[in-house]
Design a protein around this motif. Structure first.
Motif, mmCIF file in Angstrom:
data_model
loop_
_atom_site.group_PDB
_atom_site.id
_atom_site.type_symbol
_atom_site.label_atom_id
_atom_site.label_comp_id
_atom_site.label_asym_id
_atom_site.label_seq_id
_atom_site.Cartn_x
_atom_site.Cartn_y
_atom_site.Cartn_z
ATOM 1 N N LEU A 154 9.311 -1.697 19.679
ATOM 2 C CA LEU A 154 10.465 -2.668 20.836
ATOM 3 C C LEU A 154 11.362 -3.006 20.035
ATOM 4 N N GLN A 155 11.334 -2.658 18.598
ATOM 5 C CA GLN A 155 12.396 -2.885 18.182
ATOM 6 C C GLN A 155 13.756 -1.569 17.468
ATOM 7 N N ASN A 156 12.551 -0.267 17.858
ATOM 8 C CA ASN A 156 13.211 0.906 17.906
ATOM 9 C C ASN A 156 13.802 1.169 19.728
ATOM 10 N N ARG A 157 13.131 0.770 20.494
ATOM 11 C CA ARG A 157 12.882 1.241 22.015
ATOM 12 C C ARG A 157 13.972 0.627 22.348
ATOM 13 N N LEU A 158 15.275 -0.286 22.235
ATOM 14 C CA LEU A 158 15.833 -1.280 22.765
ATOM 15 C C LEU A 158 17.326 -1.054 21.597
ATOM 16 N N GLY A 159 17.083 0.095 20.638
ATOM 17 C CA GLY A 159 17.914 0.634 19.483
ATOM 18 C C GLY A 159 18.840 -0.317 19.014
ATOM 19 N N ALA A 160 18.008 -1.433 18.656
ATOM 20 C CA ALA A 160 18.467 -2.754 18.074
ATOM 21 C C ALA A 160 17.733 -2.749 16.867
ATOM 22 N N ARG A 161 17.780 -2.248 16.310
ATOM 23 C CA ARG A 161 16.915 -1.933 14.764
ATOM 24 C C ARG A 161 17.895 -2.648 13.548
ATOM 25 N N PRO A 162 16.793 -3.957 13.125
ATOM 26 C CA PRO A 162 17.160 -4.627 12.207
ATOM 27 C C PRO A 162 18.200 -3.849 10.663
ATOM 28 N N ALA A 163 19.632 -4.566 10.705
ATOM 29 C CA ALA A 163 20.015 -3.803 9.767
ATOM 30 C C ALA A 163 19.406 -4.047 8.706
ATOM 31 N N VAL A 164 19.330 -2.857 7.368
ATOM 32 C CA VAL A 164 18.984 -2.818 6.088
ATOM 33 C C VAL A 164 20.259 -2.524 5.109
ATOM 34 N N THR A 165 20.411 -2.772 3.815
ATOM 35 C CA THR A 165 21.625 -2.418 3.514
ATOM 36 C C THR A 165 21.213 -2.122 1.964
ATOM 37 N N ASP A 166 20.910 -1.090 1.653
ATOM 38 C CA ASP A 166 21.271 -1.185 -0.045
ATOM 39 C C ASP A 166 21.660 -1.903 -0.706
ATOM 40 N N THR A 167 21.325 -2.954 -1.528
ATOM 41 C CA THR A 167 21.705 -4.343 -2.266
ATOM 42 C C THR A 167 20.527 -4.260 -3.887
ATOM 43 N N PRO A 206 0.933 -1.111 0.177
ATOM 44 C CA PRO A 206 -0.014 0.284 -0.103
ATOM 45 C C PRO A 206 1.231 1.353 -0.324
ATOM 46 N N PHE A 207 0.829 2.062 -0.904
ATOM 47 C CA PHE A 207 1.163 3.538 -1.439
ATOM 48 C C PHE A 207 2.199 3.055 -1.716
ATOM 49 N N HIS A 208 2.847 2.508 -1.942
ATOM 50 C CA HIS A 208 4.314 1.680 -2.953
ATOM 51 C C HIS A 208 4.612 3.356 -3.104
ATOM 52 N N LEU A 209 4.515 4.073 -3.662
ATOM 53 C CA LEU A 209 5.526 4.668 -4.645
ATOM 54 C C LEU A 209 5.286 6.552 -3.663
ATOM 55 N N SER A 261 11.814 8.278 2.590
ATOM 56 C CA SER A 261 11.358 9.676 1.722
ATOM 57 C C SER A 261 10.780 10.002 0.461
ATOM 58 N N SER A 262 10.594 8.732 0.091
ATOM 59 C CA SER A 262 10.379 8.599 -1.130
ATOM 60 C C SER A 262 9.632 7.366 -1.375
ATOM 61 N N GLY A 263 9.420 6.504 -2.605
ATOM 62 C CA GLY A 263 8.425 5.350 -2.225
ATOM 63 C C GLY A 263 8.897 4.223 -1.016
ATOM 64 N N LEU A 264 7.350 4.049 -0.444
ATOM 65 C CA LEU A 264 7.796 3.102 1.077
ATOM 66 C C LEU A 264 7.879 1.813 0.428
ATOM 67 N N ALA A 265 7.911 1.379 -1.123
ATOM 68 C CA ALA A 265 7.897 -0.082 -1.365
ATOM 69 C C ALA A 265 9.462 -0.250 -1.687
ATOM 70 N N GLY A 266 10.443 1.194 -1.757
ATOM 71 C CA GLY A 266 11.596 1.060 -2.162
ATOM 72 C C GLY A 266 12.359 1.171 -0.676
ATOM 73 N N ARG A 267 11.992 1.210 0.456
ATOM 74 C CA ARG A 267 12.124 0.984 1.671
ATOM 75 C C ARG A 267 12.197 0.029 2.844
ATOM 76 N N ILE A 268 10.417 -0.895 2.015
ATOM 77 C CA ILE A 268 10.444 -2.023 2.925
ATOM 78 C C ILE A 268 10.924 -3.172 2.434
ATOM 79 N N ILE A 269 10.972 -3.443 1.108
ATOM 80 C CA ILE A 269 11.428 -4.132 -0.001
ATOM 81 C C ILE A 269 12.491 -4.884 1.112
ATOM 82 N N LYS A 270 13.280 -4.143 1.569
ATOM 83 C CA LYS A 270 14.598 -4.232 1.639
ATOM 84 C C LYS A 270 15.478 -5.122 2.534
#
Length: 137
Positions: free
Chosen positions: A124-137, A44-47, A68-77
């Motif tokens: 939970l994930q933001n609060r602990l500072g243990a953000r899931p690693a996301v790489t630009d691949t 939803p709201f992918h662009l 800050s641009s398309g949500l899908a581009g960020r989420i699929i990572k």
């Protein structure tokens, strides 16, 4: 599987919009189950710019992020699609089971909204500072 109660996220966004006189308010998507069967459907709201919410199987809010641009581009990572659909990273406290997206009017709004939501909702994930690693691949 417990469908997440998104009321607290909706209330926090409504409060943010009132506080900063944002009218019309930002628009939420329906819940998007994170399954291989559903992954063929458009996020939803992918662009659009906005924020996204990952929820666990028990309904708890895991993570709030922004795009800050398309949500899908960020989420699929966060996911792999080949050879099969799976969560790309294993450092989640609980695996995400549902996604919800929120469309903002302008890209610059996503950053401050994300910060506000993390402070208000303590995912939970933001609060602990243990953000899931996301790489630009």
């Amino acid at each position: 599987m417990t469908e997440p109660n998104t009321a607290s996220a909706r209330q926090a966004v409504e409060a943010y919009c009132r506080r900063y006189a944002i009218d019309p308010p930002f628009e939420f998507s329906a819940l998007y189950p994170l399954t291989s069967e559903n992954w063929v459907n458009t996020i939803p709201f992918h662009l659009d710019p906005g924020c996204y919410f990952f929820y666990a199987e028990d309904g708890s809010l895991l993570y709030v992020g922004k795009a800050s641009s398309g949500l899908a581009g960020r989420i699929i990572k966060y996911f792999q699609t080949r050879p099969s659909f799976a969560i790309r990273h294993t450092d989640w406290i609980k695996p995400p089971t549902f996604l919800q997206t929120l469309k903002v009017h302008f890209a610059y709004e996503a950053s401050s909204l994300e910060e506000y939501l993390i402070q208000e909702l303590s995912p939970l994930q933001n609060r602990l500072g243990a953000r899931p690693a996301v790489t630009d691949t």
